[in-house]
Design a protein around this motif. Structure first.
Motif, PDB file in Angstrom:
ATOM      1  N   VAL A  47       0.866  -1.183   0.000  1.00  0.00           N
ATOM      2  CA  VAL A  47       0.000   0.000   0.000  1.00  0.00           C
ATOM      3  C   VAL A  47       0.904   1.234   0.000  1.00  0.00           C
ATOM      4  N   ASP A  48       0.296   2.414   0.007  1.00  0.00           N
ATOM      5  CA  ASP A  48       1.089   3.629  -0.184  1.00  0.00           C
ATOM      6  C   ASP A  48       2.198   3.813   0.848  1.00  0.00           C
ATOM      7  N   ASP A  49       1.973   3.406   2.083  1.00  0.00           N
ATOM      8  CA  ASP A  49       2.966   3.676   3.125  1.00  0.00           C
ATOM      9  C   ASP A  49       3.523   2.408   3.767  1.00  0.00           C
ATOM     10  N   PHE A  50       3.426   1.280   3.052  1.00  0.00           N
ATOM     11  CA  PHE A  50       3.921   0.025   3.626  1.00  0.00           C
ATOM     12  C   PHE A  50       4.236  -0.940   2.497  1.00  0.00           C
ATOM     13  N   GLY A  51       5.217  -1.817   2.730  1.00  0.00           N
ATOM     14  CA  GLY A  51       5.627  -2.742   1.687  1.00  0.00           C
ATOM     15  C   GLY A  51       6.429  -2.022   0.616  1.00  0.00           C
ATOM     16  N   ILE A  52       6.360  -2.520  -0.610  1.00  0.00           N
ATOM     17  CA  ILE A  52       7.091  -1.897  -1.715  1.00  0.00           C
ATOM     18  C   ILE A  52       6.609  -0.471  -1.949  1.00  0.00           C
ATOM     19  N   GLY A  53       5.405  -0.156  -1.462  1.00  0.00           N
ATOM     20  CA  GLY A  53       4.872   1.192  -1.594  1.00  0.00           C
ATOM     21  C   GLY A  53       5.801   2.274  -1.069  1.00  0.00           C
ATOM     22  N   ILE A  54       6.602   1.968  -0.053  1.00  0.00           N
ATOM     23  CA  ILE A  54       7.515   2.984   0.489  1.00  0.00           C
ATOM     24  C   ILE A  54       8.635   3.285  -0.496  1.00  0.00           C
ATOM     25  N   LEU A  55       8.966   2.333  -1.368  1.00  0.00           N
ATOM     26  CA  LEU A  55      10.000   2.553  -2.367  1.00  0.00           C
ATOM     27  C   LEU A  55       9.445   3.283  -3.582  1.00  0.00           C
ATOM     28  N   LEU A  56       8.143   3.161  -3.818  1.00  0.00           N
ATOM     29  CA  LEU A  56       7.503   3.952  -4.869  1.00  0.00           C
ATOM     30  C   LEU A  56       7.468   5.421  -4.462  1.00  0.00           C
ATOM     31  N   SER A  67       0.942  -8.823 -10.337  1.00  0.00           N
ATOM     32  CA  SER A  67      -0.390  -9.317 -10.682  1.00  0.00           C
ATOM     33  C   SER A  67      -1.481  -8.327 -10.312  1.00  0.00           C
ATOM     34  N   TYR A  68      -1.301  -7.660  -9.163  1.00  0.00           N
ATOM     35  CA  TYR A  68      -2.388  -6.847  -8.614  1.00  0.00           C
ATOM     36  C   TYR A  68      -1.830  -5.551  -8.061  1.00  0.00           C
ATOM     37  N   VAL A  69      -2.449  -4.438  -8.439  1.00  0.00           N
ATOM     38  CA  VAL A  69      -1.940  -3.137  -8.000  1.00  0.00           C
ATOM     39  C   VAL A  69      -3.051  -2.256  -7.436  1.00  0.00           C
ATOM     40  N   GLY A  70      -4.173  -2.851  -7.061  1.00  0.00           N
ATOM     41  CA  GLY A  70      -5.375  -2.074  -6.774  1.00  0.00           C
ATOM     42  C   GLY A  70      -5.419  -1.340  -5.456  1.00  0.00           C
ATOM     43  N   GLU A  71      -4.470  -1.607  -4.549  1.00  0.00           N
ATOM     44  CA  GLU A  71      -4.535  -0.976  -3.223  1.00  0.00           C
ATOM     45  C   GLU A  71      -3.518   0.152  -3.073  1.00  0.00           C
ATOM     46  N   ASN A  72      -2.899   0.563  -4.174  1.00  0.00           N
ATOM     47  CA  ASN A  72      -1.795   1.498  -4.073  1.00  0.00           C
ATOM     48  C   ASN A  72      -2.021   2.681  -5.015  1.00  0.00           C
ATOM     49  N   ALA A  73      -2.454   3.803  -4.451  1.00  0.00           N
ATOM     50  CA  ALA A  73      -2.773   4.981  -5.258  1.00  0.00           C
ATOM     51  C   ALA A  73      -1.537   5.563  -5.927  1.00  0.00           C
ATOM     52  N   GLU A  74      -0.387   5.549  -5.244  1.00  0.00           N
ATOM     53  CA  GLU A  74       0.833   6.088  -5.817  1.00  0.00           C
ATOM     54  C   GLU A  74       1.311   5.228  -6.987  1.00  0.00           C
ATOM     55  N   PHE A  75       1.153   3.916  -6.853  1.00  0.00           N
ATOM     56  CA  PHE A  75       1.456   3.005  -7.957  1.00  0.00           C
ATOM     57  C   PHE A  75       0.632   3.403  -9.174  1.00  0.00           C
ATOM     58  N   MET A  76      -0.663   3.560  -8.984  1.00  0.00           N
ATOM     59  CA  MET A  76      -1.553   3.917 -10.086  1.00  0.00           C
ATOM     60  C   MET A  76      -1.151   5.252 -10.706  1.00  0.00           C
ATOM     61  N   ARG A  77      -0.844   6.235  -9.860  1.00  0.00           N
ATOM     62  CA  ARG A  77      -0.484   7.561 -10.361  1.00  0.00           C
ATOM     63  C   ARG A  77       0.789   7.500 -11.205  1.00  0.00           C
ATOM     64  N   GLN A  78       1.806   6.796 -10.701  1.00  0.00           N
ATOM     65  CA  GLN A  78       3.071   6.726 -11.426  1.00  0.00           C
ATOM     66  C   GLN A  78       2.916   5.980 -12.745  1.00  0.00           C
ATOM     67  N   TYR A  79       2.119   4.911 -12.752  1.00  0.00           N
ATOM     68  CA  TYR A  79       1.921   4.145 -13.980  1.00  0.00           C
ATOM     69  C   TYR A  79       1.177   4.965 -15.033  1.00  0.00           C
ATOM     70  N   LEU A  80       0.094   5.607 -14.614  1.00  0.00           N
ATOM     71  CA  LEU A  80      -0.712   6.377 -15.561  1.00  0.00           C
ATOM     72  C   LEU A  80       0.024   7.601 -16.086  1.00  0.00           C
TER      73      LEU A  80
END
Length: 221
Positions: A47-56, A67-80
């Motif tokens: 998620v945004d503040d835990f797991g790989i999310g902190i490196l994003l 496989s799945y990226v649905g719980e991470n808003a920063e992931f979505m923002r960077q990809y789009l």
């Protein structure tokens, strides 16, 4: 535990599913090291503040194989916005790509994804009248995983669903570093209860873990 292992542009296979069984201490250490342009093979990015999310958040990740990226808003923002590369994998395909890499298998054929965008640009082959696509094994520079128990030789036991992607992720790295809740004396683990043999493990650390719940679901009394 990561001393001498990190370098810019490397590929890292990370275990875990959602926030369950993720190598949170090693991910924090990678953040503190500041290593950039990383490619991560992982079911998801936390998620945004835990797991790989902190490196994003710190822009240390260049590409995700997920496989799945649905719980991470920063992931979505960077990809789009085009800041982050993404290679989508069906979950079973991703797990098998890791396992195949760990077994020295460079590629395998699967029916999963045939006729979808997953199959674009991949070799197709027919077996017994069915079409399959070629998927490549993942050979990572580093594996980071989370286990419940380890003995001093690296034999690992995972707890319940935290087993998830950890064994195949551990197998496919040139070097595997494991964080565990407990290190027990060699010989104290029942050989029949070992989920991953120590042949795959190079370094072990013991630590305290937060164990967040990603989506808390309750029922009425």
């Amino acid at each position: 535990a990561l001393d001498g292992l990190l370098f810019e542009g490397m590929t890292i296979a990370a275990g875990g599913f959602g926030l369950c069984g993720i190598p949170e201490l090693l991910l924090q250490a990678i953040k503190e090291a500041g290593t950039k342009n990383l490619t991560f093979a992982s079911n998801n990015a936390g998620v945004d503040d835990f797991g790989i999310g902190i490196l994003l958040q710190t822009k240390q990740v260049k590409k995700m194989l997920s496989s799945y990226v649905g719980e991470n808003a920063e992931f979505m923002r960077q990809y789009l916005s085009g800041e982050l590369e993404l290679e989508f994998n069906p979950q079973g395909t991703l797990a098998e790509r890791m396992r195949a890499g760990g077994c020295g298998i460079p590629g395998f054929y699967t029916r999963t994804g045939v006729g979808t965008v997953i199959a674009e640009g991949k070799e197709h082959k027919d077996f017994n009248g069915e079409t399959y696509i070629l998927e490549e094994g993942i050979f990572a520079d580093l594996s980071i995983v989370k286990a419940w128990k380890a003995d001093a030789t690296g034999n690992l036991v995972f707890r319940k669903t935290a087993r998830n992607f950890n064994p195949p992720a551990a197998m496919c790295g040139k070097v595997c570093v494991v964080e565990v809740e407990e290190i027990v004396p060699t010989g104290s683990l029942d050989p029949d209860h070992i989920h991953l043999p120590g042949i795959y493990v190079h370094r072990i650390i013991q630590g305290e873990h937060e164990k967040r719940i990603e989506q808390r679901t309750v029922r009425s009394a």
